[in-house]
Design a protein around this motif. Structure first.
Motif, mmCIF file in Angstrom:
data_model
loop_
_atom_site.group_PDB
_atom_site.id
_atom_site.type_symbol
_atom_site.label_atom_id
_atom_site.label_comp_id
_atom_site.label_asym_id
_atom_site.label_seq_id
_atom_site.Cartn_x
_atom_site.Cartn_y
_atom_site.Cartn_z
ATOM 1 N N GLU A 94 22.913 49.620 49.908
ATOM 2 C CA GLU A 94 21.958 48.631 50.399
ATOM 3 C C GLU A 94 22.367 48.095 51.775
ATOM 4 O O GLU A 94 21.513 47.847 52.628
ATOM 5 N N LYS A 95 23.670 47.927 52.001
ATOM 6 C CA LYS A 95 24.135 47.492 53.320
ATOM 7 C C LYS A 95 23.805 48.547 54.374
ATOM 8 O O LYS A 95 23.405 48.230 55.490
ATOM 9 N N ALA A 96 23.985 49.815 54.008
ATOM 10 C CA ALA A 96 23.645 50.900 54.935
ATOM 11 C C ALA A 96 22.150 50.883 55.264
ATOM 12 O O ALA A 96 21.759 51.068 56.425
ATOM 13 N N GLN A 97 21.317 50.658 54.248
ATOM 14 C CA GLN A 97 19.878 50.553 54.491
ATOM 15 C C GLN A 97 19.564 49.439 55.484
ATOM 16 O O GLN A 97 18.765 49.626 56.405
ATOM 17 N N LYS A 98 20.192 48.283 55.295
ATOM 18 C CA LYS A 98 19.940 47.145 56.179
ATOM 19 C C LYS A 98 20.374 47.434 57.614
ATOM 20 O O LYS A 98 19.850 46.845 58.556
ATOM 21 N N MET A 99 21.332 48.327 57.778
ATOM 22 C CA MET A 99 21.789 48.729 59.112
ATOM 23 C C MET A 99 20.901 49.808 59.723
ATOM 24 O O MET A 99 21.153 50.277 60.834
ATOM 25 N N ILE A 101 27.103 49.128 48.909
ATOM 26 C CA ILE A 101 27.302 49.922 50.110
ATOM 27 C C ILE A 101 25.987 50.560 50.538
ATOM 28 O O ILE A 101 25.628 50.544 51.713
#
Length: 199
Positions: free
Chosen positions: A3-8, A1
């Motif tokens: 890392e996905k937030a970082q990518k966003m 979660i």
């Protein structure tokens, strides 16, 4: 979660009353085959680079020549963090001096191992879980794209294992105060999702 937030493009943070490299925070910012490899987890966390990391456990971040270190090398991960743009704090005084409106990344490690049980906590040395949560939200919420924050009242579990009822109660109340901080933020930004769960 996280890392996905970082990518966003979102800001991300980890707050815990355990060591920063303990199981729950580690699960959000490292990829490793065993929870006990905390020296390696510290390295991976620095590579993942959450914007805010506040917890205990400096013993995994300082060179083995420093008394209290558990590292097997001379890597100074606190110095490496500063080189990556982190402001590093080690006590309540340093923590309170951090300006949430201007600070870049923040790494706070307030004890050698886990933070103290709240019933034993010395406020001049260790901020409360609510204070850590408040500062993290103030920093992360500057990002217009939003943020992800994991907050763990991790010592509740430790006190329960030890049959330490007083510490269980006090740490649960401290966690409740941290949840209140999040709910106060929610009142200002109702687009926020708050999930509270337990072991």
């Amino acid at each position: 979660i996280l890392e996905k937030a970082q990518k966003m493009g979102k800001s991300v943070g980890l707050v815990s009353t355990t060591r920063l490299t303990h199981a729950t925070p580690a699960a959000f910012a490292s990829h490793i085959d065993h929870r006990d490899k905390e020296n390696e987890i510290a390295v991976q966390m620095l590579e993942t680079g959450p914007d805010v990391m506040l917890a205990g456990g400096w013993r995994h971040w300082v060179p083995k020549s420093v008394e209290g270190s558990t590292r097997e090398d001379e890597r100074d991960l606190l110095a490496e963090a500063e080189a990556k743009g982190y402001t590093v704090v080690r006590d309540t005084e340093g923590f309170k001096k951090v300006d949430a409106l201007t600070v870049g990344k923040l790494l706070g490690l307030f004890t050698k191992s886990h933070l103290s049980y709240d019933i034993d906590r010395k406020p001049e040395k260790e901020p409360s879980l609510a204070e850590l949560t408040q500062k993290a939200i103030e920093i992360l919420s500057r990002n217009k794209k939003g943020f992800f924050l994991m907050v763990e009242g991790g010592r509740i579990d430790h006190a329960a294992h030890a049959n330490d009822a007083a510490s269980v109660v006090h740490d649960t109340l401290a966690f409740d105060e941290a949840i209140k901080v999040a709910l106060d933020y929610f009142a200002r930004d109702p687009e926020t999702l708050i999930v509270v769960t337990a072991d």
